[in-house]
Motif scaffolding. Structure first.
Motif, PDB file in Angstrom:
ATOM      1  N   UNK A 282      62.167  -3.214  -5.275  1.00  0.00           N
ATOM      2  CA  UNK A 282      61.857  -2.412  -6.456  1.00  0.00           C
ATOM      3  C   UNK A 282      60.454  -1.838  -6.312  1.00  0.00           C
ATOM      4  N   UNK A 283      60.338  -0.538  -6.433  1.00  0.00           N
ATOM      5  CA  UNK A 283      59.025   0.102  -6.384  1.00  0.00           C
ATOM      6  C   UNK A 283      58.501   0.244  -7.805  1.00  0.00           C
ATOM      7  N   UNK A 284      57.281  -0.256  -8.015  1.00  0.00           N
ATOM      8  CA  UNK A 284      56.657  -0.222  -9.327  1.00  0.00           C
ATOM      9  C   UNK A 284      55.374   0.600  -9.246  1.00  0.00           C
ATOM     10  N   UNK A 285      55.222   1.532 -10.163  1.00  0.00           N
ATOM     11  CA  UNK A 285      53.980   2.278 -10.309  1.00  0.00           C
ATOM     12  C   UNK A 285      53.201   1.654 -11.458  1.00  0.00           C
ATOM     13  N   UNK A 286      52.016   1.115 -11.156  1.00  0.00           N
ATOM     14  CA  UNK A 286      51.190   0.460 -12.159  1.00  0.00           C
ATOM     15  C   UNK A 286      50.017   1.362 -12.503  1.00  0.00           C
ATOM     16  N   UNK A 287      49.930   1.739 -13.774  1.00  0.00           N
ATOM     17  CA  UNK A 287      48.826   2.570 -14.256  1.00  0.00           C
ATOM     18  C   UNK A 287      47.833   1.667 -14.976  1.00  0.00           C
ATOM     19  N   UNK A 288      46.562   1.761 -14.591  1.00  0.00           N
ATOM     20  CA  UNK A 288      45.541   0.922 -15.201  1.00  0.00           C
ATOM     21  C   UNK A 288      45.417  -0.441 -14.551  1.00  0.00           C
ATOM     22  N   UNK A 289      45.562  -0.486 -13.237  1.00  0.00           N
ATOM     23  CA  UNK A 289      45.528  -1.769 -12.520  1.00  0.00           C
ATOM     24  C   UNK A 289      44.155  -2.417 -12.539  1.00  0.00           C
ATOM     25  N   UNK A 290      43.103  -1.668 -12.854  1.00  0.00           N
ATOM     26  CA  UNK A 290      41.755  -2.237 -12.852  1.00  0.00           C
ATOM     27  C   UNK A 290      41.311  -2.721 -14.222  1.00  0.00           C
ATOM     28  N   UNK A 291      42.157  -2.574 -15.229  1.00  0.00           N
ATOM     29  CA  UNK A 291      41.800  -3.023 -16.565  1.00  0.00           C
ATOM     30  C   UNK A 291      41.969  -4.517 -16.726  1.00  0.00           C
ATOM     31  N   UNK A 292      41.595  -5.005 -17.895  1.00  0.00           N
ATOM     32  CA  UNK A 292      41.655  -6.440 -18.171  1.00  0.00           C
ATOM     33  C   UNK A 292      43.064  -6.992 -17.960  1.00  0.00           C
ATOM     34  N   UNK A 293      44.051  -6.395 -18.604  1.00  0.00           N
ATOM     35  CA  UNK A 293      45.425  -6.857 -18.431  1.00  0.00           C
ATOM     36  C   UNK A 293      45.993  -6.380 -17.108  1.00  0.00           C
ATOM     37  N   UNK A 294      45.674  -5.155 -16.718  1.00  0.00           N
ATOM     38  CA  UNK A 294      46.236  -4.571 -15.504  1.00  0.00           C
ATOM     39  C   UNK A 294      45.962  -5.363 -14.251  1.00  0.00           C
ATOM     40  N   UNK A 295      44.783  -5.986 -14.147  1.00  0.00           N
ATOM     41  CA  UNK A 295      44.452  -6.768 -12.953  1.00  0.00           C
ATOM     42  C   UNK A 295      45.411  -7.935 -12.778  1.00  0.00           C
ATOM     43  N   UNK A 296      45.741  -8.588 -13.885  1.00  0.00           N
ATOM     44  CA  UNK A 296      46.637  -9.742 -13.800  1.00  0.00           C
ATOM     45  C   UNK A 296      48.080  -9.313 -13.619  1.00  0.00           C
ATOM     46  N   UNK A 297      48.443  -8.172 -14.189  1.00  0.00           N
ATOM     47  CA  UNK A 297      49.778  -7.630 -13.945  1.00  0.00           C
ATOM     48  C   UNK A 297      49.937  -7.295 -12.460  1.00  0.00           C
ATOM     49  N   UNK A 298      48.905  -6.696 -11.866  1.00  0.00           N
ATOM     50  CA  UNK A 298      48.959  -6.377 -10.442  1.00  0.00           C
ATOM     51  C   UNK A 298      49.145  -7.636  -9.607  1.00  0.00           C
ATOM     52  N   UNK A 299      48.382  -8.680  -9.918  1.00  0.00           N
ATOM     53  CA  UNK A 299      48.507  -9.940  -9.174  1.00  0.00           C
ATOM     54  C   UNK A 299      49.918 -10.507  -9.302  1.00  0.00           C
ATOM     55  N   UNK A 300      50.461 -10.459 -10.513  1.00  0.00           N
ATOM     56  CA  UNK A 300      51.803 -11.014 -10.742  1.00  0.00           C
ATOM     57  C   UNK A 300      52.859 -10.231  -9.973  1.00  0.00           C
TER      58      UNK A 300
END
Length: 319
Positions: free
Chosen positions: A1-19
Motif C-alpha cells: 500500500x502506498x501512502x502519501x503523508x502530508x505534514x510528516x514533520x508536525x507533532x502528530x505527523x512524526x509519529x504517524x510516519x514512524x508507525x
C-alpha cells in the motif's frame, strides 16, 4: 500500500510516519513544506492542479493529512487548516487514483461540553475560537467532498514531542525552571480545566488503523477519560521528582498577582507561574470513544503517567 503523508514533520505527523514506516506493507511518501520532505509542496498556496498531477504520478492508495496550524490569527488558521484541506479534496476529486483520505481533525471543533458528559460524534459542534472554526470547516469540506474519507477528531494529544506552548508543555517547562533555580514553590494558573489526554503514539496507531479500514465520517480519538490539569500537574511533579509546593491560581495574570499580594512582582525573585493557553473548549472535554473501538478496533494503550514521564524527559534535557 502506498501512502502519501502530508505534514510528516508536525507533532502528530512524526509519529504517524514512524508507525507507517514500521509496517512492511506500506510504501511511504512524505509531502510538506520542509526541505526534508520527499516532495516540497505548500497546501496553503499551491494549486489543486499541481497536487493532482503529483497524485496521478505517485498513485497513492491512501492520503493522510496531518498538516495544519494551531496558532496564529484567524486568517492564518483559515489558510493552513481550511484552504489547505480544500486543496487536498479538490486534487483528490480530480485525480483518477481513487485514494482514500484520512484527515486529522481536533476536539476543538466541538467546543465546550457539559461537565461530566462524554462527547460523541453526533454532538452539534460549537467551536469556541478561530482554531476550532477553521478545523470544523475543514471537516465539513472532507465530509461533503464525496471522497472515501474519514476524519479522526483527536482530543488533547500528549507524550514525547509535546509542544512547549501546550498546557502540559508549559507545565513541564515551568517545573524545569523551578527545579533549576531551586524554587520551593510553583504557582500554576488555569488548572481547573479538565481535558481528555491521549498519547500521540496511540493517535498514530489510530491513523494506521483508519488507513487500513473502510470507516468513513467522523471518529473520536481520545482516552475516554477527562483529567483535571491540577491532577496532571501533581503527576508531573511526582515523575519529575519535584518536592516543592504547587499553588493553584485562577483568573487572568494581572488579577492573580493582586490576589496573592504581589501588585508589583519582582521578576528576579517571583516564583515561576505557568498559564496554560485557552483553547476555546471551556472547563470540560471528554471523548466518547466507542466508535473508534467498534469501527477501527482501536483502544488507547498508553496511560497519562507514561505520557507525562516522556514530556518531562524532554523538558529536563533542555538547556
Amino acid at each position: 500500500m502506498r501512502v502519501l503523508l502530508i505534514g510528516a514533520n508536525g507533532y502528530i505527523g512524526r509519529f504517524v510516519a514512524d508507525r507507517l514506516l514500521a509496517d512492511p506493507a506500506v510504501q511511504l511518501t512524505a509531502l510538506g513544506r520542509g526541505d526534508d520532505a520527499d516532495v516540497r509542496f505548500d497546501l496553503a498556496s499551491g494549486s489543486p492542479g499541481a497536487l493532482t498531477r503529483f497524485l496521478d504520478a505517485v498513485h497513492p492508495g491512501v492520503v493522510v493529512n496531518c498538516a495544519g496550524a494551531t496558532r496564529g490569527g484567524a486568517r492564518e488558521l483559515t489558510r493552513h487548516n481550511t484552504v489547505a484541506v480544500a486543496t487536498v479534496c479538490e486534487a483528490l476529486r480530480r485525480s483518477g487514483g481513487g485514494a482514500r483520505l484520512v484527515q486529522i481533525g481536533c476536539s476543538a471543533e466541538y467546543g465546550p461540553s457539559q461537565p461530566g458528559s462524554s462527547t460523541a460524534e453526533d454532538a452539534v459542534p460549537r467551536p469556541g475560537g478561530p482554531y476550532g472554526v477553521s478545523k470544523l470547516a475543514a471537516t465539513e469540506l472532507v465530509l461533503g467532498s464525496g471522497l472515501d474519507a474519514v476524519v479522526l477528531r483527536v482530543f488533547s494529544p500528549a507524550g514525547p514531542g509535546t509542544p512547549a506552548g501546550s498546557p502540559l508543555g508549559r507545565l513541564a517547562e515551568a517545573m524545569r525552571r523551578a527545579m533549576q533555580s531551586g524554587d520551593g514553590e510553583l504557582k500554576l494558573g488555569g488548572l481547573g480545566a479538565q481535558r481528555d489526554f491521549v498519547d500521540v503514539r496511540d493517535v498514530a496507531r489510530a491513523v494506521h488503523a483508519a488507513s487500513l479500514s473502510a470507516a468513513q465520517g467522523v471518529i473520536n480519538i481520545g482516552s475516554g477519560r477527562a483529567v483535571r490539569l491540577r491532577d496532571a500537574a501533581a503527576v508531573l511533579a511526582r515523575v519529575a521528582g519535584y518536592g516543592g509546593a504547587l499553588h493553584e491560581l485562577d483568573g487572568p495574570p494581572g488579577a492573580l498577582r493582586s490576589a496573592i499580594g504581589h501588585p508589583r512582582p519582582d521578576p528576579d525573585h517571583a516564583p515561576p507561574v505557568a498559564y496554560p493557553y485557552p483553547d476555546g473548549c471551556g472547563s470540560w472535554q471528554q471523548a466518547d470513544v466507542r466508535t473508534a473501538r467498534d469501527r477501527l478496533g482501536w483502544r488507547p494503550r498508553i496511560g497519562l503517567e507514561e505520557s507525562l514521564a516522556d514530556i518531562w524527559m524532554e523538558a529536563a534535557c533542555r538547556i
